[in-house]
Design an enzyme around this catalytic site. Structure first.
Site, mmCIF file in Angstrom:
data_model
loop_
_atom_site.group_PDB
_atom_site.id
_atom_site.type_symbol
_atom_site.label_atom_id
_atom_site.label_comp_id
_atom_site.label_asym_id
_atom_site.label_seq_id
_atom_site.Cartn_x
_atom_site.Cartn_y
_atom_site.Cartn_z
ATOM 1 C CB SER A 46 44.187 -74.366 -55.808
ATOM 2 O OG SER A 46 43.424 -75.445 -55.319
ATOM 3 C CD GLU A 103 42.937 -79.093 -51.591
ATOM 4 O OE1 GLU A 103 43.708 -79.183 -50.632
ATOM 5 O OE2 GLU A 103 41.879 -79.725 -51.664
ATOM 6 C CE1 TYR A 110 48.578 -77.897 -55.789
ATOM 7 C CE2 TYR A 110 46.504 -77.673 -54.593
ATOM 8 C CZ TYR A 110 47.238 -77.533 -55.760
ATOM 9 O OH TYR A 110 46.642 -77.023 -56.881
HETATM 10 P P1 NAP Z 1 48.831 -81.111 -64.001
HETATM 11 O O1 NAP Z 1 48.108 -81.821 -65.090
HETATM 12 O O2 NAP Z 1 49.311 -81.869 -62.815
HETATM 13 O O3 NAP Z 1 50.078 -80.353 -64.656
HETATM 14 C C1 NAP Z 1 51.115 -79.825 -63.882
HETATM 15 C C2 NAP Z 1 52.192 -79.266 -64.789
HETATM 16 O O4 NAP Z 1 53.252 -78.736 -63.977
HETATM 17 C C3 NAP Z 1 52.829 -80.290 -65.728
HETATM 18 O O5 NAP Z 1 52.893 -79.748 -67.020
HETATM 19 C C4 NAP Z 1 54.242 -80.461 -65.171
HETATM 20 O O6 NAP Z 1 55.190 -80.686 -66.182
HETATM 21 C C5 NAP Z 1 54.482 -79.066 -64.586
HETATM 22 N N1 NAP Z 1 55.587 -79.035 -63.639
HETATM 23 C C6 NAP Z 1 55.759 -79.816 -62.536
HETATM 24 N N2 NAP Z 1 56.936 -79.522 -61.944
HETATM 25 C C7 NAP Z 1 57.513 -78.528 -62.675
HETATM 26 C C8 NAP Z 1 58.729 -77.811 -62.573
HETATM 27 N N3 NAP Z 1 59.620 -78.039 -61.595
HETATM 28 N N4 NAP Z 1 59.001 -76.858 -63.501
HETATM 29 C C9 NAP Z 1 58.138 -76.630 -64.508
HETATM 30 N N5 NAP Z 1 56.962 -77.286 -64.659
HETATM 31 C C10 NAP Z 1 56.653 -78.214 -63.755
HETATM 32 O O7 NAP Z 1 47.931 -79.919 -63.422
HETATM 33 P P2 NAP Z 1 46.595 -79.244 -64.032
HETATM 34 O O8 NAP Z 1 45.417 -79.988 -63.545
HETATM 35 O O9 NAP Z 1 46.786 -78.987 -65.472
HETATM 36 O O10 NAP Z 1 46.588 -77.860 -63.227
HETATM 37 C C11 NAP Z 1 47.268 -76.713 -63.729
HETATM 38 C C12 NAP Z 1 47.521 -75.758 -62.575
HETATM 39 O O11 NAP Z 1 46.294 -75.369 -61.976
HETATM 40 C C13 NAP Z 1 48.371 -76.327 -61.438
HETATM 41 O O12 NAP Z 1 49.149 -75.270 -60.916
HETATM 42 C C14 NAP Z 1 47.338 -76.769 -60.410
HETATM 43 O O13 NAP Z 1 47.916 -76.769 -59.116
HETATM 44 C C15 NAP Z 1 46.306 -75.677 -60.590
HETATM 45 N N6 NAP Z 1 44.923 -76.051 -60.251
HETATM 46 C C16 NAP Z 1 44.350 -77.137 -60.842
HETATM 47 C C17 NAP Z 1 43.026 -77.449 -60.570
HETATM 48 C C18 NAP Z 1 42.355 -78.629 -61.204
HETATM 49 O O14 NAP Z 1 41.275 -79.024 -60.721
HETATM 50 N N7 NAP Z 1 42.899 -79.198 -62.279
HETATM 51 C C19 NAP Z 1 42.278 -76.613 -59.708
HETATM 52 C C20 NAP Z 1 42.902 -75.491 -59.144
HETATM 53 C C21 NAP Z 1 44.217 -75.194 -59.438
HETATM 54 P P3 NAP Z 1 56.108 -81.995 -66.331
HETATM 55 O O15 NAP Z 1 55.625 -82.670 -67.565
HETATM 56 O O16 NAP Z 1 57.475 -81.414 -66.515
HETATM 57 O O17 NAP Z 1 55.965 -82.817 -65.089
HETATM 58 O O1 G4F Z 2 40.665 -85.689 -57.264
HETATM 59 P P1 G4F Z 2 41.393 -85.309 -56.039
HETATM 60 O O2 G4F Z 2 42.713 -85.946 -55.795
HETATM 61 O O3 G4F Z 2 41.485 -83.725 -56.074
HETATM 62 P P2 G4F Z 2 41.732 -82.616 -54.926
HETATM 63 O O4 G4F Z 2 42.477 -83.137 -53.782
HETATM 64 O O5 G4F Z 2 40.421 -81.959 -54.641
HETATM 65 O O6 G4F Z 2 42.690 -81.581 -55.682
HETATM 66 C C1 G4F Z 2 42.451 -81.188 -57.029
HETATM 67 O O7 G4F Z 2 41.650 -80.043 -57.046
HETATM 68 C C2 G4F Z 2 42.249 -78.864 -56.429
HETATM 69 C C3 G4F Z 2 41.223 -77.734 -56.522
HETATM 70 O O8 G4F Z 2 40.345 -77.792 -55.438
HETATM 71 C C4 G4F Z 2 43.529 -78.558 -57.182
HETATM 72 F F1 G4F Z 2 44.093 -77.430 -56.677
HETATM 73 C C5 G4F Z 2 44.484 -79.729 -57.088
HETATM 74 O O9 G4F Z 2 45.667 -79.440 -57.836
HETATM 75 C C6 G4F Z 2 43.808 -80.950 -57.694
HETATM 76 O O10 G4F Z 2 43.625 -80.733 -59.073
HETATM 77 O O11 G4F Z 2 40.485 -85.621 -54.747
HETATM 78 C C7 G4F Z 2 39.165 -85.128 -54.625
HETATM 79 C C8 G4F Z 2 38.502 -85.753 -53.402
HETATM 80 C C9 G4F Z 2 39.352 -85.653 -52.122
HETATM 81 O O12 G4F Z 2 38.524 -85.239 -51.066
HETATM 82 C C10 G4F Z 2 39.820 -87.075 -51.875
HETATM 83 O O13 G4F Z 2 40.007 -87.413 -50.488
HETATM 84 O O14 G4F Z 2 38.312 -87.156 -53.641
HETATM 85 C C11 G4F Z 2 38.664 -87.856 -52.461
HETATM 86 N N1 G4F Z 2 39.020 -89.237 -52.840
HETATM 87 C C12 G4F Z 2 38.380 -90.361 -52.410
HETATM 88 N N2 G4F Z 2 38.986 -91.436 -52.894
HETATM 89 C C13 G4F Z 2 40.050 -89.615 -53.602
HETATM 90 C C14 G4F Z 2 40.027 -91.016 -53.639
HETATM 91 N N3 G4F Z 2 40.979 -88.884 -54.271
HETATM 92 C C15 G4F Z 2 41.904 -89.573 -54.998
HETATM 93 N N4 G4F Z 2 42.826 -88.875 -55.693
HETATM 94 N N5 G4F Z 2 41.923 -90.959 -55.039
HETATM 95 C C16 G4F Z 2 41.008 -91.713 -54.388
HETATM 96 O O15 G4F Z 2 41.035 -92.951 -54.435
#
Ligand code: NAP
Ligand code: G4F
Length: 341
Positions: free
Chosen positions: A134, A136, A158
């Site tokens: 990520s 992050e 995280y």
């Molecule tokens: P998400 O919608 O939050 O999905 C997370 C998944 O992890 C769910 O299917 C959840 O399954 C599973 N999980 C949680 N705890 C678990 C456990 N103990 N054992 C097995 N599975 C478990 O996340 P996403 O947005 O699809 O992201 C996918 C991956 O990419 C994550 O690793 C996230 O950190 C990473 N990532 C996401 C972003 C982004 O912007 N979306 C960016 C960078 C990296 P359950 O149904 O069992 O809870």
């Molecule tokens: O949408 P967010 O919660 O995503 P964040 O923290 O960037 O993390 C996501 O992206 C990562 C990749 O860079 C992933 F690894 C991670 O798993 C996840 O998918 O927040 C985005 C931004 C933050 O700066 C937060 O402070 O939005 C700001 N924000 C402002 N108001 C808020 C809010 N975020 C959330 N969730 N809720 C608010 O009300």
């Protein structure tokens, strides 16, 4: 014979898009599903009838070994994680276990099942491994835009857990010659995004206000800037990384960033509303340590993988607002993936 993929995190946003993409490519797709009666599992069954499920949990080493033994995958995509950053302060140890140590357990399951020993090459066919790293990990960034060589300064439990998984993936590649890669993905969104993340919170908030179901939208830090893309584009990059000639890590993002304020402006405008009339800032939603800005330099992925995003920020915001307007108009429940488009 169809290639076989095992996806952890199958019930999440990315798991669902990746499964669709791999099925389209002719793969036999297996998803790791946890829990005795996980409601998200029955929802994914409705959306993706062709995906096979195998029981397992990233907290349970034995279950992962059994899953890899049973599926005999060609490719493993480790998308499972606790992925909501604020939760990682509330449950830091659990986040370390699932998001960090979970990577070790999947790598060990692959290593054991394919008979890889120290300094040696695998005896059988190589299982290729993708780790969902990520942006992050960059945290308090040392340069902008961020590329594959930019240093890490994570700002949340995280981000720290992801950095552990990232370095461990590199280490297994170097120690055991495994085809193990990390995609350093910047924020990617869609109508299937969890309602806790800011883009979906905004698109749902706009839809509720437009339909007269709410009068305001409470947000935290409006100045934070992110590089937001469409999840459907990003899962293509995951697949491409595992088809490359050599195992390498890649940054995936659009190269453009917008603030949360601009996100709110665009989303309200997409519904013909003025954001300033409805958005209320709430100090309680600010984070103990914020990542102020993230912006990708995706040049390596473009040159080496031929990967490019296809959906612009404005198109993404409009897609999410339209989808949530449709969902709520039809009486759907945003927490139910059965209503996923
Ligand atoms: P998400 O919608 O939050 O999905 C997370 C998944 O992890 C769910 O299917 C959840 O399954 C599973 N999980 C949680 N705890 C678990 C456990 N103990 N054992 C097995 N599975 C478990 O996340 P996403 O947005 O699809 O992201 C996918 C991956 O990419 C994550 O690793 C996230 O950190 C990473 N990532 C996401 C972003 C982004 O912007 N979306 C960016 C960078 C990296 P359950 O149904 O069992 O809870
Ligand atoms: O949408 P967010 O919660 O995503 P964040 O923290 O960037 O993390 C996501 O992206 C990562 C990749 O860079 C992933 F690894 C991670 O798993 C996840 O998918 O927040 C985005 C931004 C933050 O700066 C937060 O402070 O939005 C700001 N924000 C402002 N108001 C808020 C809010 N975020 C959330 N969730 N809720 C608010 O009300």
């Amino acid at each position: 014979m169809a290639r076989r993929a095992l996806i952890t995190g199958i019930t999440g946003q990315d798991g669902s898009y990746l499964a669709e993409h791999l099925l389209d490519q002719g793969y036999e797709v297996w998803g790791l599903a946890r829990g005795q009666a996980n409601p998200r599992v029955s929802r994914i069954r409705k959306l993706l009838a062709d995906v096979r499920l195998v029981r397992g949990d990233l907290l349970d080493q034995g279950s992962l070994i059994s899953a890899v033994e049973r599926v005999q995958p060609d490719e493993v995509y480790n998308l499972g994680a606790i992925s909501f950053v604020p939760m990682s302060w509330e449950q830091a140890e659990l986040t370390a276990e699932v998001t960090g140590m979970g990577v070790l357990r999947v790598l060990e399951a692959i290593r054991v099942c394919s008979g890889v020993s120290r300094g040696g090459r695998p005896s059988g066919g190589q299982i290729r491994f993708y780790q969902a790293s990520s942006s992050e990990m960059f945290g308090q960034v040392s340069e902008t835009p961020q590329n594959e060589s930019t240093g890490f300064h994570p700002r949340s439990p995280y981000g720290v857990a992801k950095a552990y998984g990232h370095f461990l993936t590199q280490n297994y590649r170097e120690s055991y010659g495994m085809f193990a890669v990390s995609g350093i993905l910047f924020n990617h969104e869609s109508p299937r995004r969890g309602a806790e993340f800011v883009t979906r919170k905004v698109s749902l908030g706009v839809a509720r206000i437009k339909l007269g179901l709410a009068g305001e939208l409470r947000l935290g830090n409006l100045e934070a800037r992110r590089d937001w893309g469409f999840a459907g584009d990003y899962v293509r990059a995951m697949h491409l990384m595992l088809q490359a000639g050599k195992p390498e890590d890649y940054v995936i993002g659009t190269g453009r960033m917008k603030s949360v304020r601009e996100l709110a402006q665009a989303a309200f405008a997409a519904a013909g509303l003025d954001w300033e009339r409805y958005v209320v800032t709430d100090q309680a939603l600010h984070r103990p340590a914020e990542v102020d800005l993230l912006c990708a330099d995706p040049k390596k992925a473009r040159v080496q993988l031929g990967w490019e995003p296809t959906v612009s920020f404005d198109e993404l915001v409009a897609m999410m607002v339209e989808s949530d307007l449709r969902l709520l108009t039809d009486g759907g429940d945003p927490d139910q993936e059965s209503s996923w488009p």
